[in-house]
Design a protein around this motif. Structure first.
Motif, PDB file in Angstrom:
ATOM      1  N   ASP A  96     -29.583  21.362   5.897  1.00 53.64           N
ATOM      2  CA  ASP A  96     -28.437  22.270   5.964  1.00 53.64           C
ATOM      3  C   ASP A  96     -27.256  21.725   5.159  1.00 53.64           C
ATOM      4  OD1 ASP A  96     -29.857  23.973   7.620  1.00 53.64           O
ATOM      5  OD2 ASP A  96     -28.857  23.314   9.456  1.00 53.64           O
ATOM      6  N   ILE A  97     -26.965  20.453   5.339  1.00 45.83           N
ATOM      7  CA  ILE A  97     -25.815  19.838   4.669  1.00 45.83           C
ATOM      8  C   ILE A  97     -26.038  19.771   3.163  1.00 45.83           C
ATOM      9  CG2 ILE A  97     -24.548  17.670   4.370  1.00 45.83           C
ATOM     10  CD1 ILE A  97     -25.033  17.265   7.468  1.00 45.83           C
ATOM     11  N   TYR A  98     -27.168  19.207   2.758  1.00 43.63           N
ATOM     12  CA  TYR A  98     -27.398  19.015   1.330  1.00 43.63           C
ATOM     13  C   TYR A  98     -27.696  20.318   0.592  1.00 43.63           C
ATOM     14  CZ  TYR A  98     -26.605  14.096   1.422  1.00 43.63           C
ATOM     15  OH  TYR A  98     -25.981  12.872   1.532  1.00 43.63           O
ATOM     16  N   ARG A  99     -28.330  21.278   1.250  1.00 40.56           N
ATOM     17  CA  ARG A  99     -28.540  22.582   0.612  1.00 40.56           C
ATOM     18  C   ARG A  99     -27.199  23.280   0.394  1.00 40.56           C
ATOM     19  NH1 ARG A  99     -33.267  25.601  -0.159  1.00 40.56           N
ATOM     20  NH2 ARG A  99     -31.747  26.878  -1.224  1.00 40.56           N
ATOM     21  N   ALA A 100     -26.307  23.206   1.383  1.00 45.39           N
ATOM     22  CA  ALA A 100     -24.993  23.827   1.222  1.00 45.39           C
ATOM     23  C   ALA A 100     -24.235  23.192   0.057  1.00 45.39           C
ATOM     24  CB  ALA A 100     -24.187  23.716   2.512  1.00 45.39           C
ATOM     25  N   LEU A 101     -24.294  21.874  -0.040  1.00 48.06           N
ATOM     26  CA  LEU A 101     -23.635  21.191  -1.155  1.00 48.06           C
ATOM     27  C   LEU A 101     -24.288  21.560  -2.487  1.00 48.06           C
ATOM     28  CD1 LEU A 101     -23.136  17.687   0.486  1.00 48.06           C
ATOM     29  CD2 LEU A 101     -21.325  19.301  -0.167  1.00 48.06           C
ATOM     30  N   ALA A 102     -25.616  21.575  -2.514  1.00 50.74           N
ATOM     31  CA  ALA A 102     -26.333  21.949  -3.740  1.00 50.74           C
ATOM     32  C   ALA A 102     -25.996  23.386  -4.128  1.00 50.74           C
ATOM     33  CB  ALA A 102     -27.835  21.775  -3.544  1.00 50.74           C
ATOM     34  N   ASP A 103     -25.951  24.273  -3.143  1.00 50.35           N
ATOM     35  CA  ASP A 103     -25.626  25.677  -3.410  1.00 50.35           C
ATOM     36  C   ASP A 103     -24.233  25.834  -4.016  1.00 50.35           C
ATOM     37  OD1 ASP A 103     -28.117  26.440  -2.469  1.00 50.35           O
ATOM     38  OD2 ASP A 103     -27.370  27.175  -0.542  1.00 50.35           O
ATOM     39  N   SER A 104     -23.355  24.869  -3.748  1.00 43.88           N
ATOM     40  CA  SER A 104     -22.007  24.919  -4.320  1.00 43.88           C
ATOM     41  C   SER A 104     -21.951  24.247  -5.696  1.00 43.88           C
ATOM     42  CB  SER A 104     -21.000  24.266  -3.368  1.00 43.88           C
ATOM     43  OG  SER A 104     -21.159  22.858  -3.362  1.00 43.88           O
ATOM     44  N   GLY A 105     -23.106  23.748  -6.192  1.00 39.81           N
ATOM     45  CA  GLY A 105     -23.156  23.164  -7.531  1.00 39.81           C
ATOM     46  C   GLY A 105     -23.056  21.654  -7.570  1.00 39.81           C
ATOM     47  N   ASP A 106     -23.148  20.994  -6.436  1.00 34.66           N
ATOM     48  CA  ASP A 106     -23.020  19.542  -6.368  1.00 34.66           C
ATOM     49  C   ASP A 106     -24.296  18.874  -6.905  1.00 34.66           C
ATOM     50  OD1 ASP A 106     -23.127  16.829  -5.408  1.00 34.66           O
ATOM     51  OD2 ASP A 106     -21.652  17.340  -3.873  1.00 34.66           O
TER      52      ASP A 106
ATOM     53  N   HIS B 215     -24.984  15.754  -7.270  1.00 36.01           N
ATOM     54  CA  HIS B 215     -25.415  14.609  -6.450  1.00 36.01           C
ATOM     55  C   HIS B 215     -26.264  15.094  -5.269  1.00 36.01           C
ATOM     56  CE1 HIS B 215     -25.441  10.660  -4.636  1.00 36.01           C
ATOM     57  NE2 HIS B 215     -25.055  11.208  -3.506  1.00 36.01           N
ATOM     58  N   ALA B 216     -25.875  16.187  -4.645  1.00 33.35           N
ATOM     59  CA  ALA B 216     -26.666  16.737  -3.534  1.00 33.35           C
ATOM     60  C   ALA B 216     -28.030  17.189  -4.031  1.00 33.35           C
ATOM     61  CB  ALA B 216     -25.918  17.903  -2.880  1.00 33.35           C
ATOM     62  N   MET B 217     -28.074  17.810  -5.208  1.00 30.41           N
ATOM     63  CA  MET B 217     -29.356  18.217  -5.788  1.00 30.41           C
ATOM     64  C   MET B 217     -30.243  16.993  -6.022  1.00 30.41           C
ATOM     65  SD  MET B 217     -27.972  20.913  -8.586  1.00 30.41           S
ATOM     66  CE  MET B 217     -27.016  22.344  -8.097  1.00 30.41           C
ATOM     67  N   PHE B 218     -29.642  15.936  -6.551  1.00 26.01           N
ATOM     68  CA  PHE B 218     -30.381  14.699  -6.802  1.00 26.01           C
ATOM     69  C   PHE B 218     -30.891  14.108  -5.489  1.00 26.01           C
ATOM     70  CE2 PHE B 218     -30.538  10.072  -7.315  1.00 26.01           C
ATOM     71  CZ  PHE B 218     -31.425   9.972  -8.380  1.00 26.01           C
ATOM     72  N   GLU B 219     -30.055  14.088  -4.464  1.00 27.62           N
ATOM     73  CA  GLU B 219     -30.458  13.547  -3.165  1.00 27.62           C
ATOM     74  C   GLU B 219     -31.612  14.342  -2.564  1.00 27.62           C
ATOM     75  OE1 GLU B 219     -29.618  10.737  -1.525  1.00 27.62           O
ATOM     76  OE2 GLU B 219     -28.499  10.231  -3.349  1.00 27.62           O
ATOM     77  N   LEU B 220     -31.597  15.664  -2.730  1.00 28.43           N
ATOM     78  CA  LEU B 220     -32.716  16.473  -2.257  1.00 28.43           C
ATOM     79  C   LEU B 220     -33.989  16.109  -3.013  1.00 28.43           C
ATOM     80  CD1 LEU B 220     -30.927  19.900  -1.800  1.00 28.43           C
ATOM     81  CD2 LEU B 220     -32.058  18.577   0.004  1.00 28.43           C
TER      82      LEU B 220
ATOM     83  N   ALA C 234     -39.366  18.314  -5.153  1.00 33.41           N
ATOM     84  CA  ALA C 234     -38.645  17.189  -5.760  1.00 33.41           C
ATOM     85  C   ALA C 234     -38.338  17.488  -7.227  1.00 33.41           C
ATOM     86  CB  ALA C 234     -39.462  15.906  -5.629  1.00 33.41           C
ATOM     87  N   HIS C 235     -39.342  17.941  -7.965  1.00 31.36           N
ATOM     88  CA  HIS C 235     -39.151  18.256  -9.381  1.00 31.36           C
ATOM     89  C   HIS C 235     -38.094  19.345  -9.538  1.00 31.36           C
ATOM     90  CE1 HIS C 235     -40.006  19.810 -13.405  1.00 31.36           C
ATOM     91  NE2 HIS C 235     -40.656  18.683 -13.650  1.00 31.36           N
ATOM     92  N   LYS C 236     -38.167  20.365  -8.709  1.00 29.11           N
ATOM     93  CA  LYS C 236     -37.186  21.456  -8.752  1.00 29.11           C
ATOM     94  C   LYS C 236     -35.767  20.904  -8.615  1.00 29.11           C
ATOM     95  CE  LYS C 236     -35.488  24.491  -5.334  1.00 29.11           C
ATOM     96  NZ  LYS C 236     -35.793  25.305  -4.150  1.00 29.11           N
ATOM     97  N   TRP C 237     -35.539  20.077  -7.609  1.00 29.52           N
ATOM     98  CA  TRP C 237     -34.184  19.573  -7.367  1.00 29.52           C
ATOM     99  C   TRP C 237     -33.740  18.589  -8.434  1.00 29.52           C
ATOM    100  CZ3 TRP C 237     -31.108  22.463  -4.956  1.00 29.52           C
ATOM    101  CH2 TRP C 237     -31.567  23.291  -3.939  1.00 29.52           C
TER     102      TRP C 237
ATOM    103  N   GLN D 186     -34.735  11.113 -15.611  1.00 30.41           N
ATOM    104  CA  GLN D 186     -35.738  10.058 -15.471  1.00 30.41           C
ATOM    105  C   GLN D 186     -36.568  10.269 -14.203  1.00 30.41           C
ATOM    106  OE1 GLN D 186     -36.774   7.653 -17.487  1.00 30.41           O
ATOM    107  NE2 GLN D 186     -38.278   6.991 -15.982  1.00 30.41           N
ATOM    108  N   CYS D 187     -35.927  10.600 -13.111  1.00 29.66           N
ATOM    109  CA  CYS D 187     -36.655  10.841 -11.859  1.00 29.66           C
ATOM    110  C   CYS D 187     -37.567  12.057 -11.989  1.00 29.66           C
ATOM    111  CB  CYS D 187     -35.676  11.008 -10.704  1.00 29.66           C
ATOM    112  SG  CYS D 187     -34.809   9.487 -10.301  1.00 29.66           S
ATOM    113  N   ARG D 188     -37.078  13.104 -12.644  1.00 33.85           N
ATOM    114  CA  ARG D 188     -37.903  14.286 -12.879  1.00 33.85           C
ATOM    115  C   ARG D 188     -39.147  13.914 -13.678  1.00 33.85           C
ATOM    116  NH1 ARG D 188     -34.795  18.291 -16.257  1.00 33.85           N
ATOM    117  NH2 ARG D 188     -35.228  16.655 -17.761  1.00 33.85           N
ATOM    118  N   SER D 189     -38.978  13.097 -14.684  1.00 32.09           N
ATOM    119  CA  SER D 189     -40.094  12.653 -15.515  1.00 32.09           C
ATOM    120  C   SER D 189     -41.104  11.843 -14.699  1.00 32.09           C
ATOM    121  CB  SER D 189     -39.568  11.830 -16.689  1.00 32.09           C
ATOM    122  OG  SER D 189     -40.626  11.355 -17.475  1.00 32.09           O
ATOM    123  N   GLU D 190     -40.616  10.964 -13.843  1.00 38.38           N
ATOM    124  CA  GLU D 190     -41.503  10.155 -13.007  1.00 38.38           C
ATOM    125  C   GLU D 190     -42.293  11.026 -12.039  1.00 38.38           C
ATOM    126  OE1 GLU D 190     -39.139   7.104 -11.164  1.00 38.38           O
ATOM    127  OE2 GLU D 190     -38.548   6.268 -13.105  1.00 38.38           O
TER     128      GLU D 190
END
Length: 97
Positions: free
Chosen positions: A12-22, A24-29, A47-50, A64-68
């Motif tokens: 809930d917390i990280y999706r809300a932050l990601a939805d606002s364009g954050d 870092h939250a996208m990366f954490e997800l 994981a790849h999506k986020w 780099q994380c997406r590539s891995e």
């Protein structure tokens, strides 16, 4: 079931932050889904999506994380992740219009 008990608040917390364009939250997800942490099940497509969304928003470590993560996925899984990221972008733009 997309996540185990205890992951709801984290999502809930990280999706809300990601939805606002954050980015870092996208990366954490992406990290949480790639490792199965914070009560989430490991899901490389999510994981790849986020990581993809975080990279598109300028997060320096995300490409780099997406590539891995992609190295552990099939071509079909990567295509699914990319479709999911595009769908998220479209839905997020619609909600924020």
């Amino acid at each position: 079931m997309p996540f185990r008990s205890g992951a709801g608040d984290y999502l809930d917390i990280y999706r809300a932050l990601a939805d606002s364009g954050d980015d870092h939250a996208m990366f954490e997800l992406g990290c949480a889904y790639s490792t199965g942490s914070h009560g989430l099940q490991c899901d490389m497509v999510e994981a790849h999506k986020w990581f993809n969304l975080a990279a598109a928003n300028g997060h320096e470590e995300a490409p780099q994380c997406r590539s891995e993560v992609a190295g552990e996925m099939t071509a079909r899984e990567i295509a699914d992740a990319q479709r999911s990221a595009r769908a998220w972008l479209i839905e997020n733009a619609r909600l924020n219009a």
